[in-house]
Design a protein around this motif. Structure first.
Motif, PDB file in Angstrom:
ATOM      1  N   ARG A 224      -7.598  -7.123   3.013  1.00  0.00           N
ATOM      2  CA  ARG A 224      -7.310  -6.930   1.586  1.00  0.00           C
ATOM      3  C   ARG A 224      -6.217  -5.875   1.370  1.00  0.00           C
ATOM      4  NH1 ARG A 224     -13.156  -5.036  -0.414  1.00  0.00           N
ATOM      5  NH2 ARG A 224     -13.685  -6.575   1.185  1.00  0.00           N
ATOM      6  N   LEU A 225      -6.211  -4.854   2.212  1.00  0.00           N
ATOM      7  CA  LEU A 225      -5.175  -3.825   2.101  1.00  0.00           C
ATOM      8  C   LEU A 225      -3.814  -4.373   2.521  1.00  0.00           C
ATOM      9  CD1 LEU A 225      -7.078  -0.765   3.655  1.00  0.00           C
ATOM     10  CD2 LEU A 225      -6.842  -1.354   1.226  1.00  0.00           C
ATOM     11  N   ALA A 226      -3.804  -5.082   3.642  1.00  0.00           N
ATOM     12  CA  ALA A 226      -2.537  -5.576   4.180  1.00  0.00           C
ATOM     13  C   ALA A 226      -1.913  -6.641   3.291  1.00  0.00           C
ATOM     14  CB  ALA A 226      -2.755  -6.134   5.588  1.00  0.00           C
ATOM     15  N   TYR A 235      -6.482  -8.152  -5.679  1.00  0.00           N
ATOM     16  CA  TYR A 235      -7.519  -8.518  -4.728  1.00  0.00           C
ATOM     17  C   TYR A 235      -8.863  -8.416  -5.431  1.00  0.00           C
ATOM     18  CZ  TYR A 235     -11.255  -8.372  -1.457  1.00  0.00           C
ATOM     19  OH  TYR A 235     -12.444  -8.647  -0.843  1.00  0.00           O
ATOM     20  N   LEU A 236      -9.770  -9.350  -5.152  1.00  0.00           N
ATOM     21  CA  LEU A 236     -11.118  -9.247  -5.695  1.00  0.00           C
ATOM     22  C   LEU A 236     -12.133  -9.820  -4.727  1.00  0.00           C
ATOM     23  CD1 LEU A 236     -11.914 -12.229  -7.898  1.00  0.00           C
ATOM     24  CD2 LEU A 236      -9.516 -11.727  -7.510  1.00  0.00           C
ATOM     25  N   ASP A 237     -13.320  -9.233  -4.731  1.00  0.00           N
ATOM     26  CA  ASP A 237     -14.437  -9.762  -3.964  1.00  0.00           C
ATOM     27  C   ASP A 237     -14.898 -11.079  -4.579  1.00  0.00           C
ATOM     28  OD1 ASP A 237     -14.428  -7.721  -2.160  1.00  0.00           O
ATOM     29  OD2 ASP A 237     -16.269  -6.755  -2.848  1.00  0.00           O
ATOM     30  N   THR A 238     -15.748 -11.791  -3.850  1.00  0.00           N
ATOM     31  CA  THR A 238     -16.200 -13.107  -4.316  1.00  0.00           C
ATOM     32  C   THR A 238     -17.471 -13.044  -5.149  1.00  0.00           C
ATOM     33  OG1 THR A 238     -17.361 -13.440  -2.218  1.00  0.00           O
ATOM     34  CG2 THR A 238     -15.128 -14.327  -2.397  1.00  0.00           C
ATOM     35  N   ASP A 239     -17.981 -11.840  -5.424  1.00  0.00           N
ATOM     36  CA  ASP A 239     -19.154 -11.725  -6.295  1.00  0.00           C
ATOM     37  C   ASP A 239     -18.752 -11.046  -7.607  1.00  0.00           C
ATOM     38  OD1 ASP A 239     -18.689  -9.330  -5.023  1.00  0.00           O
ATOM     39  OD2 ASP A 239     -20.794  -8.791  -4.800  1.00  0.00           O
ATOM     40  N   ILE A 240     -17.727 -11.608  -8.237  1.00  0.00           N
ATOM     41  CA  ILE A 240     -17.177 -11.105  -9.488  1.00  0.00           C
ATOM     42  C   ILE A 240     -17.308 -12.182 -10.557  1.00  0.00           C
ATOM     43  CG2 ILE A 240     -15.061 -10.385 -10.685  1.00  0.00           C
ATOM     44  CD1 ILE A 240     -15.927  -8.258  -8.764  1.00  0.00           C
ATOM     45  N   ALA A 271     -13.582  -3.292  -4.406  1.00  0.00           N
ATOM     46  CA  ALA A 271     -13.917  -4.689  -4.652  1.00  0.00           C
ATOM     47  C   ALA A 271     -12.882  -5.362  -5.545  1.00  0.00           C
ATOM     48  CB  ALA A 271     -15.299  -4.804  -5.297  1.00  0.00           C
ATOM     49  N   VAL A 272     -12.164  -4.564  -6.326  1.00  0.00           N
ATOM     50  CA  VAL A 272     -11.068  -5.056  -7.169  1.00  0.00           C
ATOM     51  C   VAL A 272      -9.930  -4.051  -7.060  1.00  0.00           C
ATOM     52  CG1 VAL A 272     -10.310  -5.734  -9.470  1.00  0.00           C
ATOM     53  CG2 VAL A 272     -12.704  -6.087  -8.787  1.00  0.00           C
ATOM     54  N   MET A 273      -8.746  -4.521  -6.711  1.00  0.00           N
ATOM     55  CA  MET A 273      -7.571  -3.659  -6.624  1.00  0.00           C
ATOM     56  C   MET A 273      -6.351  -4.420  -7.128  1.00  0.00           C
ATOM     57  SD  MET A 273      -8.044  -1.715  -2.923  1.00  0.00           S
ATOM     58  CE  MET A 273      -8.208  -3.241  -1.975  1.00  0.00           C
ATOM     59  N   ASP A 276       1.325  -3.200  -6.882  1.00  0.00           N
ATOM     60  CA  ASP A 276       2.643  -3.787  -6.668  1.00  0.00           C
ATOM     61  C   ASP A 276       2.882  -3.982  -5.172  1.00  0.00           C
ATOM     62  OD1 ASP A 276       3.102  -3.603  -9.367  1.00  0.00           O
ATOM     63  OD2 ASP A 276       4.394  -1.831  -9.241  1.00  0.00           O
ATOM     64  N   ILE A 277       3.797  -4.869  -4.871  1.00  0.00           N
ATOM     65  CA  ILE A 277       4.195  -5.088  -3.487  1.00  0.00           C
ATOM     66  C   ILE A 277       4.763  -3.788  -2.898  1.00  0.00           C
ATOM     67  CG2 ILE A 277       6.504  -5.889  -4.156  1.00  0.00           C
ATOM     68  CD1 ILE A 277       6.395  -7.854  -1.818  1.00  0.00           C
ATOM     69  N   TYR A 278       4.411  -3.502  -1.663  1.00  0.00           N
ATOM     70  CA  TYR A 278       4.866  -2.324  -0.919  1.00  0.00           C
ATOM     71  C   TYR A 278       4.567  -1.013  -1.646  1.00  0.00           C
ATOM     72  CZ  TYR A 278       7.468  -5.814   1.748  1.00  0.00           C
ATOM     73  OH  TYR A 278       7.828  -6.905   2.505  1.00  0.00           O
ATOM     74  N   HIS A 279       3.478  -0.987  -2.382  1.00  0.00           N
ATOM     75  CA  HIS A 279       3.132   0.243  -3.092  1.00  0.00           C
ATOM     76  C   HIS A 279       2.818   1.347  -2.078  1.00  0.00           C
ATOM     77  CE1 HIS A 279       1.003   3.106  -5.662  1.00  0.00           C
ATOM     78  NE2 HIS A 279       1.563   2.491  -6.695  1.00  0.00           N
ATOM     79  N   PRO A 280       3.338   2.564  -2.271  1.00  0.00           N
ATOM     80  CA  PRO A 280       3.135   3.632  -1.279  1.00  0.00           C
ATOM     81  C   PRO A 280       1.665   4.007  -1.082  1.00  0.00           C
ATOM     82  CG  PRO A 280       4.144   4.481  -3.291  1.00  0.00           C
ATOM     83  CD  PRO A 280       4.213   3.000  -3.367  1.00  0.00           C
ATOM     84  N   LEU A 281       0.853   3.824  -2.101  1.00  0.00           N
ATOM     85  CA  LEU A 281      -0.563   4.136  -1.949  1.00  0.00           C
ATOM     86  C   LEU A 281      -1.250   3.134  -1.028  1.00  0.00           C
ATOM     87  CD1 LEU A 281      -2.562   6.260  -2.819  1.00  0.00           C
ATOM     88  CD2 LEU A 281      -3.068   4.910  -4.870  1.00  0.00           C
ATOM     89  N   MET A 282      -0.829   1.863  -1.075  1.00  0.00           N
ATOM     90  CA  MET A 282      -1.377   0.869  -0.151  1.00  0.00           C
ATOM     91  C   MET A 282      -0.987   1.226   1.285  1.00  0.00           C
ATOM     92  SD  MET A 282      -3.111  -1.060  -2.078  1.00  0.00           S
ATOM     93  CE  MET A 282      -3.625  -2.057  -0.707  1.00  0.00           C
TER      94      MET A 282
END
Length: 404
Positions: A224-226, A235-240, A271-273, A276-282
């Protein structure tokens, strides 16, 4: 040439052609050009604290005909560290999920192919379990996602669902014209040129303790991070269960709990994030994963990881980060959520149900169902969950039966 040999060659050629038609997708290159997100707009009552396409070939097969992936990622119970490392080293040659294969190398092209459909937002789910266990709970997550986020596109990163059986499971949504596809993930590609590339290399060396917690959980945390780092989106989990559109959100994560006195967050959840693409926090999340990985502590590489990093770095202005309070993504904690499944039996309970439904519909983007707590709970008619789902899904049918 004998007739039997000729027949065998013809059959082989037909199967090869079908496989080519079913799997082939265009080769593309990763582009930095992404459709811009709109600024975050909290729902009324939500305050921010200070701190597979429809053209695919449909093939129906039986359980006996389809080769389901048996989870090889479960470590021996009560094994010592040395025993786990030895077990993992023996199983490494069989772990397709850690390799780039002919099938997984189509990952990037198929993702971009879907996202070329003028998506209102890009969504990702990860499903590393067998296809047969993608059941009503997960179907509701997909259903409410598309109902509340029209024009969205969803990629389900799943080796098991990227199959004839998976296509059959997801056909219900494809027939509605929803933009989704299940794609065999390519973990080496996803972590390439990221801090997690070193972690994967060390894991595949067979010298690293994978931990007592099933490895698929850690791989889900990593994936999910990558995928958010390399593609951006949600990104979201499947129990949403979705209640409102999140297509306007940008660089957002949700708090699971607040300090009762200061009202500042005490725990975040991954579970939910939305990033943006290439965000420095990611990038920082991936660095933390690679350098502090612990396979023996539940949550250490997931909710606790994002909490650690944002505590340390998350207030930098350049991150442009929004941290939503619990009512944004997690309006009900895991201790209280069972009440939402129960049918009201008194006048007071009926009023509580109506107020809860109204408050959540206006003030929350979604409900996290805390799968381990509610997985086997029946959605009783007249309950909060029954009312919310019935107004936020398209193909859910009889909810009380559909869920379980």
């Amino acid at each position: 040439m004998g007739s039997k040999k000729l027949a065998m060659l013809v059959i082989f050629a037909v199967f090869a052609l079908l496989n080519l038609l079913y799997m082939e997708s265009p080769t593309c290159t990763l582009s930095d050009d992404k459709p811009p997100f709109k600024p975050n707009v909290p729902l009324p009552g939500t305050t921010v604290p200070m701190s597979t396409s429809s053209s695919s070939v449909s093939v129906v097969v039986s359980d006996q005909q389809e080769k389901e992936e048996i989870d090889p990622l479960l470590p021996p119970p009560k094994a010592t560290k040395t025993e786990r490392i030895s077990w993992f080293r023996r199983n490494l040659p069989e772990l397709e999920i850690l390799k780039s294969t002919t099938k997984s190398k189509r990952f990037h092209g198929r993702v971009l192919e879907l996202y070329n459909n003028n998506c209102s937002a890009q969504f990702f789910m990860v499903w590393l379990s067998p296809a047969k266990s993608f059941g009503p709970r997960e179907m509701l997550a997909v259903d409410t996602l598309f109902t509340t986020n029209p024009g969205a596109c969803l990629v389900i990163l799943s080796n098991s669902l990227d199959s004839p059986r998976g296509y059959t499971i997801l056909k219900l949504f494809l027939d509605q014209g929803f933009n989704l596809v299940a794609v065999t993930l390519d973990i080496p590609f996803l972590v390439k040129n990221t801090p997690a590339e070193a972690w994967l290399k060390k894991l595949k060396s067979g010298k690293m303790d994978p931990g007592s917690i099933p490895l698929f959980m850690h791989l889900s945390d990593l994936t999910r991070l990558a995928v958010l780092y390399k593609y951006g989106g949600v990104y979201l989990d499947t129990d949403i269960i979705f209640l409102n559109s999140v297509t306007g959100l940008r660089n957002a994560i949700g708090a699971q709990s607040l300090d009762p006195e200061t009202k500042r967050w005490t725990r975040l959840n991954n579970a939910v994030m939305v990033f943006d693409i290439y965000h420095p926090l990611m990038h920082e999340f991936l660095q933390e994963y690679s350098t502090t990985f612990d396979g023996n502590r539940w949550g250490y590489n997931s909710p606790y990881l994002v909490s650690r990093v944002i505590t340390r770095l998350g207030h930098k202005p350049e991150y442009n980060l929004t941290i939503f309070p619990p009512n944004g993504f997690y309006p009900v904690n895991w201790l209280k959520i069972p009440r939402l499944f129960k049918k009201p039996t008194t006048t007071g309970e009926v009023k509580w149900v109506e107020k809860t439904v109204q408050d959540m519909t206006k003030g929350s983007y979604m409900i996290h169902l805390w799968n381990k707590v509610t997985r086997k709970m029946k959605i009783e008619e007249g309950s909060v969950m029954h009312k919310l789902i019935s107004t936020h899904c398209t193909v859910c049918g009889n909810i009380t039966d559909y869920h379980t």
